[in-house]
Motif scaffolding. Structure first.
Motif, PDB file in Angstrom:
ATOM      1  N   UNK A 190     -23.639  23.345 -38.251  1.00  0.00           N
ATOM      2  CA  UNK A 190     -24.485  24.323 -37.553  1.00  0.00           C
ATOM      3  C   UNK A 190     -24.662  25.583 -38.398  1.00  0.00           C
ATOM      4  N   UNK A 191     -23.593  26.016 -39.047  1.00  0.00           N
ATOM      5  CA  UNK A 191     -23.659  27.202 -39.902  1.00  0.00           C
ATOM      6  C   UNK A 191     -24.654  26.974 -41.041  1.00  0.00           C
ATOM      7  N   UNK A 192     -24.597  25.794 -41.647  1.00  0.00           N
ATOM      8  CA  UNK A 192     -25.510  25.469 -42.743  1.00  0.00           C
ATOM      9  C   UNK A 192     -26.955  25.400 -42.250  1.00  0.00           C
ATOM     10  N   UNK A 193     -27.178  24.815 -41.078  1.00  0.00           N
ATOM     11  CA  UNK A 193     -28.522  24.703 -40.531  1.00  0.00           C
ATOM     12  C   UNK A 193     -29.093  26.087 -40.205  1.00  0.00           C
ATOM     13  N   UNK A 194     -28.260  26.960 -39.674  1.00  0.00           N
ATOM     14  CA  UNK A 194     -28.724  28.320 -39.351  1.00  0.00           C
ATOM     15  C   UNK A 194     -29.089  29.092 -40.607  1.00  0.00           C
ATOM     16  N   UNK A 195     -28.328  28.896 -41.673  1.00  0.00           N
ATOM     17  CA  UNK A 195     -28.620  29.624 -42.904  1.00  0.00           C
ATOM     18  C   UNK A 195     -29.951  29.171 -43.509  1.00  0.00           C
ATOM     19  N   UNK A 196     -30.362  27.950 -43.230  1.00  0.00           N
ATOM     20  CA  UNK A 196     -31.640  27.452 -43.740  1.00  0.00           C
ATOM     21  C   UNK A 196     -32.828  28.022 -42.990  1.00  0.00           C
ATOM     22  N   UNK A 197     -32.634  28.411 -41.739  1.00  0.00           N
ATOM     23  CA  UNK A 197     -33.751  28.891 -40.925  1.00  0.00           C
ATOM     24  C   UNK A 197     -33.726  30.387 -40.672  1.00  0.00           C
ATOM     25  N   UNK A 198     -32.782  31.116 -41.265  1.00  0.00           N
ATOM     26  CA  UNK A 198     -32.751  32.565 -41.083  1.00  0.00           C
ATOM     27  C   UNK A 198     -34.019  33.165 -41.682  1.00  0.00           C
ATOM     28  N   UNK A 199     -34.641  34.089 -40.962  1.00  0.00           N
ATOM     29  CA  UNK A 199     -35.877  34.685 -41.479  1.00  0.00           C
ATOM     30  C   UNK A 199     -35.599  35.539 -42.715  1.00  0.00           C
ATOM     31  N   UNK A 200     -36.517  35.488 -43.614  1.00  0.00           N
ATOM     32  CA  UNK A 200     -36.409  36.307 -44.828  1.00  0.00           C
ATOM     33  C   UNK A 200     -36.866  37.718 -44.478  1.00  0.00           C
ATOM     34  N   UNK A 201     -36.154  38.708 -44.970  1.00  0.00           N
ATOM     35  CA  UNK A 201     -36.538  40.096 -44.711  1.00  0.00           C
ATOM     36  C   UNK A 201     -37.683  40.466 -45.648  1.00  0.00           C
ATOM     37  N   UNK A 202     -38.722  40.974 -45.078  1.00  0.00           N
ATOM     38  CA  UNK A 202     -39.915  41.346 -45.857  1.00  0.00           C
ATOM     39  C   UNK A 202     -39.970  42.852 -45.945  1.00  0.00           C
ATOM     40  N   UNK A 203     -40.111  43.336 -47.172  1.00  0.00           N
ATOM     41  CA  UNK A 203     -40.231  44.792 -47.377  1.00  0.00           C
ATOM     42  C   UNK A 203     -41.698  45.164 -47.378  1.00  0.00           C
ATOM     43  N   UNK A 204     -41.986  46.256 -46.725  1.00  0.00           N
ATOM     44  CA  UNK A 204     -43.384  46.739 -46.674  1.00  0.00           C
ATOM     45  C   UNK A 204     -43.574  47.882 -47.613  1.00  0.00           C
TER      46      UNK A 204
END
Length: 86
Positions: A72-86
Motif C-alpha cells: 500500500x505504501x508503494x502504491x500510494x507513492x506512485x499516485x502522490x500528486x506532484x507539486x507544481x510551482x507557479x
C-alpha cells in the motif's frame, strides 16, 4: 499475494487503515471505532487472509500483514500528486 481486492475487501482494509478495531462478539466480527460499528463476515476476513492482506495472529486477532502495508505504501507513492510551482 493476490493484490486485486474486491470493493468489500478494500473497504475492510480501509477500516483497519483508519484506526478501526476488529472485534469478535460470539461468532460475528465488527469493525469498531468510538460509537461506530460495522459488521464484517468471517468469509471476507478469510478471503483477505488468503490474499495476503491480513494475517491471523497467535492471539486470535486479525491485522494487516507487513507485506500488504508495504504494498500500500508503494502504491500510494506512485499516485502522490506532484507539486507544481507557479
Amino acid at each position: 499475494m493476490k493484490l486485486k481486492l474486491t470493493p468489500t475487501q478494500n473497504l475492510c482494509v480501509g477500516f483497519l487503515e483508519t484506526g478501526f478495531e476488529l472485534i469478535q462478539v460470539g461468532d460475528q466480527y465488527f469493525f469498531v471505532k468510538g460509537k461506530r460499528r460495522q459488521k464484517v463476515l468471517s468469509k471476507t476476513l478469510e478471503a483477505l487472509v488468503s490474499r495476503g492482506a491480513l494475517k491471523h495472529t497467535r492471539e486470535g486477532t486479525y491485522e494487516l500483514s507487513e507485506e500488504f502495508k508495504q504494498h500500500r505504501k508503494e502504491m500510494r507513492s506512485l499516485v502522490e500528486p506532484k507539486h507544481v510551482r507557479h
